[in-house]
Design a protein around this motif. Structure first.
Motif, mmCIF file in Angstrom:
data_model
loop_
_atom_site.group_PDB
_atom_site.id
_atom_site.type_symbol
_atom_site.label_atom_id
_atom_site.label_comp_id
_atom_site.label_asym_id
_atom_site.label_seq_id
_atom_site.Cartn_x
_atom_site.Cartn_y
_atom_site.Cartn_z
ATOM 1 N N GLY A 99 -2.922 -1.407 -5.314
ATOM 2 C CA GLY A 99 -3.490 -0.072 -5.185
ATOM 3 C C GLY A 99 -2.598 1.038 -5.692
ATOM 4 O O GLY A 99 -2.740 2.203 -5.272
ATOM 5 N N ASP A 157 -1.640 4.001 -7.680
ATOM 6 C CA ASP A 157 -2.425 4.983 -8.447
ATOM 7 C C ASP A 157 -1.531 5.947 -9.212
ATOM 8 O O ASP A 157 -1.971 6.990 -9.683
ATOM 9 C CB ASP A 157 -3.378 5.756 -7.524
ATOM 10 C CG ASP A 157 -2.656 6.680 -6.557
ATOM 11 O OD1 ASP A 157 -1.410 6.573 -6.431
ATOM 12 O OD2 ASP A 157 -3.324 7.506 -5.924
ATOM 13 N N GLU A 180 -4.748 -2.908 -9.100
ATOM 14 C CA GLU A 180 -5.901 -3.329 -8.295
ATOM 15 C C GLU A 180 -5.485 -3.944 -6.963
ATOM 16 O O GLU A 180 -5.996 -3.556 -5.910
ATOM 17 C CB GLU A 180 -6.740 -4.328 -9.100
ATOM 18 C CG GLU A 180 -7.356 -3.720 -10.345
ATOM 19 C CD GLU A 180 -8.099 -4.725 -11.225
ATOM 20 O OE1 GLU A 180 -8.648 -4.313 -12.266
ATOM 21 O OE2 GLU A 180 -8.122 -5.923 -10.855
ATOM 22 N N LEU A 229 0.812 -1.209 0.000
ATOM 23 C CA LEU A 229 0.000 0.000 0.000
ATOM 24 C C LEU A 229 0.851 1.267 0.000
ATOM 25 O O LEU A 229 1.806 1.399 0.761
ATOM 26 C CB LEU A 229 -0.923 0.001 1.225
ATOM 27 C CG LEU A 229 -1.968 -1.124 1.252
ATOM 28 C CD1 LEU A 229 -2.794 -1.037 2.523
ATOM 29 C CD2 LEU A 229 -2.868 -1.054 0.025
#
Length: 817
Positions: free
Chosen positions: A303, A305, A300, A31
Motif C-alpha cells: 500500500g 502511495d 499493491e 502499512l
C-alpha cells in the motif's frame, strides 16, 4: 507477474507466468500511517486534468544540475533536479552555500513561471552522512559507524541536523537512508549499510527517517525543519553475487523478505515518502523494470502511495532499453526517472511512446499523481521560493557547534576497541606522543566517499575549517595536559616517544569503485605493517587506529599492535576519538569505548560471506563484539597466512578506474602526468582524459588527443609474468558512438621490460563483439609473443592517436570480461 513492453507493435504482451513472480502470501503487510487528504486529492485531479502529455512526462523526469538549465526546466516542465556526486553550481566543487541557494531559486522560479499549471520543482541531493556535498558542512560518520553505536536516538538526532543544513541551501529532498543489509563485505557500498543484521538496519533506518522527515502525523512532519527522505535501494542491493555493485542478488524469496526487506517495513511505517529502485537484479531481471516488486509488492501489497524514484540512469540498464528509450521502467512501476543527463532524449521518446500506446496512459497518470502528492505532502505548493523559506540562508547553521558536537559524539560512540593488551589504553595525555600514518590528518580518509565529491578524494582542510582530524584531537588533549606530540606520517621520529599512535586505512571510494576481490587489506603493499612493526620492534607501545568502510583481514597489523581500534569512517569530527584514547586524573569527565561491531570480522581473507546466524560461523571477532577499557580480553597471536592475492592481475581497467596496482600515465613532449581520478591533462596538454558515463556513473574514461605524434595513454604495472597465461585472451572495450571514425587511427602497443612492441590499430585487430555502441577488441595473448613482446615481463598497454580525436575506454582485461 512481469510485463515486458513490446516496442515493435506498441502494446503489452499477454500475461505469462514468470520465474520472477512473487508469492505475496508469504510477505507481511507494511502499512503506512499516512492517509489521503480528500482536499489534496481533489486538487491533484484538477491539476492533472489541466496538464498536457508533455507536461506530465516532464514531471516524472529528474535531471542533474550539470545537464540542465533553469530555462530548460521551464520549457520542459521538469519535475525535479538533483546534484549528482560530482555536480555543483557552475561546476564549482567548493561552491558557497549562497551559490547553492541562488541556483535553487533559479530552478524554482523557472518551474513557477511556465505555461500550464505552476508546479514547484523538487531538488534531491545525496545527503547521506550530513549535507556532504557542501563545503563546510558537518560530516557525520557513515552508516557503518552508526550501526556500531546501536543508538537509535543518536541516529534520529543526526537525521534532524542533516535536514536542517540541507534546508539552509534551499533543497527539499535527500536520497537517504540506505537500508541495504550487506552480506558480502567486498561490496563497495558496505559502509552505506548500518549492519549485516536486518533488525539493526530496520531500527536505525526508521530512526533516520524520523530524523529527516519528522514524526509521521505530527506537526513536525515535513515542516520547515525537515526534508523528504528516501529509502534505498529497493531491493536486495546488499546481497549481490561476489559483492559486485549493481549485480545479481543471490537470495531466495524468503531471504529477500526476511533479510533485505527488513528496513523497508519500518521505513514505510514511519511514513517514508520516497523509495529508490536498486541497480541490482533478481533472477536476471533488473529492479528498475521489475513490476513484481515495484507495483505488486511495494504499491499493491504494501500500500505504498509515495514516489518510486530511479537511480542514476538506472532505467537504461534494463535489457533492450537505453537511457533515452525506456518505457519499460514506467510501465513496471517507476514514478520518476533519475535521467541525470538523458532527460531530454527520454522526454521525447516517452512522449512518442505515449502517443503510440507503448506507454500505458493510466500508469503515467498514476506516476504524476504520486509526484504531485509528494509535493503537496512536502508543503511545496504553499512555500515561497527557496531563499525565502525558514532556515534558508542561515549559513551559521552549516557546520555549527551544536552539529559538530553531535558528530563528535557519534565518532566516539562508533569506535570499536578490538584489542587492548596489558591494558595499554587509556593513555596519559602528558607523555611524549608520536602520531604516525598519513590518515591521522587526512580528511578524505577520515570521512570516506560521498564527501564533497562522489569518491571523496582530494579534500583540503580549508574545505571544512571547523573539522578536527584525529591528529588535531590528539594535539588538543596533549596541549591541555602538558604532553608533547610529534607527527611523522612515515613513523620516522626525531625523539624517541613514550607511545606511538598509528592511523591507517582504506583510501576513499564510492559505489562500484570500492568493490574488492578479496578482504585482504592492501594485498601486495605492506608499508603500513612494516612501519607498525618497526615501531613495535623499537620497544614503543603501538596503538593502531584503522579506517575502513568494512571489516578487512588485518591479522598481521593486529599482531603488531598493543591496542587496536576499528574507527571505520568517523567523519569531520574524528578528533573526538582521542577522548577515548586518553584519560587524565584531572579531567572533568572521561569517555569509554561502548561501540559494538555491526559486521562480523574475518579471521581469513576469503571469509567473504560471514554473517551472524550462518551455519558455519567462525569469525575472528563476532557481530556485537567490542571491548570497554575495563575489559580483560587476551587476543592470542593470529595466523598471518593471507589467502588473497593481487586482484586477478588480468583486470587492468574497469568501472572507470585502474584495478589493483595498475596506474594510468599520460605522456607527451613535456613529460608525464599520473591520473588520480577526475579530469587531467598531459604536461603539454596534448592529451586529456575525463571521466565518462557508460551505463553507470563515471565507469569509463574519455581520452582526447590533439594532433600529435607523441602523446600516449598507458596502463602500467610493475613487471608481471603472463607467460603461463599465453592461452588467454586480451580484451579492450571502447565506445563506438563517441568515436565512429577514430578507432582506425588509435594504435595499441605492449610495454615489456625490454621495450615497446606495437600491436596495431584497434579497428584491424580481432573483434569478439561489435554492437551499435561498443567495440570489443579481442586478441589471443600469444599474438603478443608472436609480435615480439616478452610475456614474462609485461608492464603495460599503451594507446596513442597520431591524428587527434577521442575514444571512450570502458574495460581492459585479460582472460575474461
Amino acid at each position: 507477474m512481469t510485463m515486458r513492453t513490446d516496442h515493435s507493435v506498441g502494446r503489452l504482451p499477454s500475461p505469462q507466468q514468470s520465474e520472477t513472480d512473487l508469492n505475496l502470501d508469504i510477505w507481511p503487510k507494511a502499512l503506512s500511517p499516512l492517509r489521503h487528504n480528500p482536499e489534496t486529492e481533489a486538487r491533484i485531479e484538477e491539476i492533472l486534468l489541466r496538464m498536457t502529455p508533455a507536461q506530465k512526462i516532464g514531471q516524472i523526469l529528474q535531471a542533474d544540475i550539470a545537464s540542465i538549465t533553469p530555462e530548460e526546466v521551464r520549457a520542459h516542465h521538469i519535475g525535479s533536479v538533483l546534484n549528482g556526486g560530482n555536480s555543483s553550481p557552475d561546476g564549482k566543487m567548493r561552491a558557497s552555500p549562497s551559490e547553492w541557494l541562488a541556483l535553487a531559486d533559479a530552478f524554482w522560479e523557472a518551474s513557477m513561471h511556465t505555461d500550464g499549471p505552476q508546479i514547484p520543482i523538487m531538488w534531491g541531493t545525496d545527503a547521506v552522512h550530513g549535507h556532504n556535498n557542501l563545503a563546510g558542512a558537518t560530516i557525520f560518520p557513515h552508516n557503518i559507524n552508526l550501526g556500531a553505536t546501536r543508538d537509535a536516538d543518536l541516529v534520529e538526532r543526526i537525521g534532524s541536523a542533516t535536514a536542517m543544513e540541507v534546508r539552509v541551501t534551499g533543497m527539499d529532498w535527500t536520497f537517504a537512508p540506505t537500508l541495504a543489509v550487506t552480506r558480502d563485505d567486498r561490496w563497495g557500498r558496505s559502509y552505506e549499510s548500518y549492519s549485516e543484521c536486518p533488525n539493526l538496519v530496520a531500527e536505525l533506518g526508521a530512526a533516520m527517517v524520523r530524523g529527516l522527515q519528522g514524526g509521521a502525523n505530527t506537526s513536525e512532519f515535513l515542516n520547515a525543519d525537515h526534508v523528504i527522505a528516501t529509502a534505498k535501494h529497493f531491493i536486495g542491493d546488499g546481497g549481490t553475487q561476489d559483492g559486485k555493485d549493481q549485480g545479481e542478488t543471490i537470495a531466495t524469496e524468503e531471504e529477500l523478505r526476511d533479510v533485505h526487506a527488513a528496513g523497508y517495513y519500518t521505513a514505510i511505517r514511519e511514513g517514508i515518502l520516497s523509495i529508490m529502485a536498486s541497480f541490482s537484479s533478481w533472477k536476471g531481471q533488473k529492479m528498475h523494470g521489475h513490476e513484481e516488486f515495484l507495483t505488486r509488492l511495494l504499491k499493491e501489497h504494501w500500500g505504498f502511495d509515495g514516489l518510486v524514484v530511479g537511480d542514476w540512469n538506472g532505467h537504461g540498464q534494463i535489457p533492450g532499453t537505453s537511457t533515452t528509450n525506456c518505457p519499460d521502467a514506467l510501465n513496471a512501476g517507476l514514478d520518476m526517472y533519475m535521467a541525470s543527463d538523458s532527460w531530454k532524449g527520454l522526454h521525447a521518446s516517452l512522449l512518442q511512446q505515449l502517443q503510440k500506446g507503448v506507454v500505458n496512459e493510466d500508469r503515467l497518470d498514476d506516476a504524476v499523481r504520486r509526484v504531485l502528492r509528494l509535493k503537496f505532502r512536502a508543503r511545496l505548493f504553499n512555500q515561497p521560493k527557496p531563499s525565502e523559506r525558514k532556515h534558508a540562508g542561515d549559513y551559521a547553521l552549516i557546520g555549527c557547534q551544536k552539529h559538530r558536537a553531535l558528530a563528535a559524539e557519534a565518532a566516539r560512540k562508533s569506535a570499536v576497541l578490538l584489542k587492548n593488551a596489558e591494558s595499554t589504553l587509556p593513555l596519559s595525555p602528558g607523555q611524549n606522543i608520536l602520531v604516525a600514518g598519513k590518515a591521522a590528518d587526512d580528511l578524505s580518509m577520515l570521512c570516506g566517499g560521498w564527501t564533497l565529491s562522489w569518491q571523496g578524494e582530494g579534500i583540503r582542510k580549508s574545505d571544512y575549517p571547523q573539522a578536527e582530524t584525529l591528529l588535531q584531537g590528539i594535539k588538543r588533549l596533549a596541549e591541555a595536559y602538558g604532553g608533547n606530540v610529534e607527527y611523522a606520517p612515515d613513523g620516522a621520529y626525531r625523539e624517541s616517544p613514550d607511545v606511538a599512535i598509528y592511523v591507517f586505512g582504506e583510501k576513499p571510494y564510492a559505489e562500484f569503485r570500492g568493490d574488492l576481490t578479496t578482504l585482504d587489506f592492501k594485498p601486495g603493499d605492506r608499508t603500513d605493517l612494516q612501519t607498525i612493526q618497526k615501531l613495535k620492534q623499537s620497544g614503543i607501545p603501538v596503538i593502531t587506529v584503522f579506517l575502513s568502510g568494512r571489516p578487512l583481514w588485518i591479522n598481521p597489523e593486529l599482531n603488531s599492535s598493543d591496542a587496536f581500534i576499528a574507527a571505520f569512517l568517523p567523519g569531520s569530527q574524528s578528533g573526538a576519538i582521542a577522548d577515548l584514547i586518553f584519560q587524565d586524573s584531572n579531567a572533568s569527565h572521561d569517555f569509554d569505548f561502548t561501540a559494538k561491531l555491526p559486521f562480523s570480522w574475518p579471521e581469513h581473507a576469503d571469509q567473504y560471506l560471514l554473517n551472524h546466524g550462518d551455519a558455519d560461523y567462525l569469525p575472528l571477532f563476532p557481530y556485537g563484539f567490542g571491548l570497554s577499557l575495563g575489559d580483560t580480553c587476551t587476543l592470542g597471536r593470529l595466523h598471518e597466512n593471507s589467502l588473497a592475492t593481487e586482484p586477478d592481475h588480468g583486470t587492468i581497467f574497469d568501472h572507470g578506474a585502474p584495478q589493483g596496482s595498475w596506474q594510468i600515465v599520460l605522456t607527451d613532449s613535456a613529460g608525464q602526468s599520473h591520473w588520480k581520478g577526475r579530469s587531467i591533462a598531459s604536461p603539454a596538454a596534448e592529451l586529456h582524459i575525463h571521466p565518462a558515463d557508460l551505463g553507470q556513473q563515471e565507469n569509463a574514461i574519455r581520452a582526447c588527443w590533439n594532433c600529435t605524434n607523441t602523446a600516449t595513454l598507458a596502463f602500467l604495472h610493475s613487471p608481471i609474468d603472463m607467460s603461463r597465461e599465453a592461452n588467454a585472451d586480451f580484451y579492450l572495450k571502447v565506445v563506438l558512438a563517441n568515436a565512429p571514425n577514430l578507432i582506425s587511427t588509435t594504435q595499441m602497443s605492449v610495454i615489456t621490460h625490454s621495450g615497446k612492441v606495437r600491436i596495431g590499430n584497434l579497428l584491424d585487430m580481432h573483434r569478439q563483439e561489435e554492437t551499435e555502441l561498443t567495440l570489443t577488441v579481442t586478441i589471443p595473448l600469444k599474438k603478443f609473443g608472436v609480435a615480439g613482446a616478452d610475456l614474462t615481463t609485461l608492464k603495460g598497454i599503451e594507446l596513442c592517436n597520431s591524428e587527434g580525436g577521442q575514444i571512450v575506454v570502458s574495460y581492459i582485461g585479460i582472460s575474461t570480461l
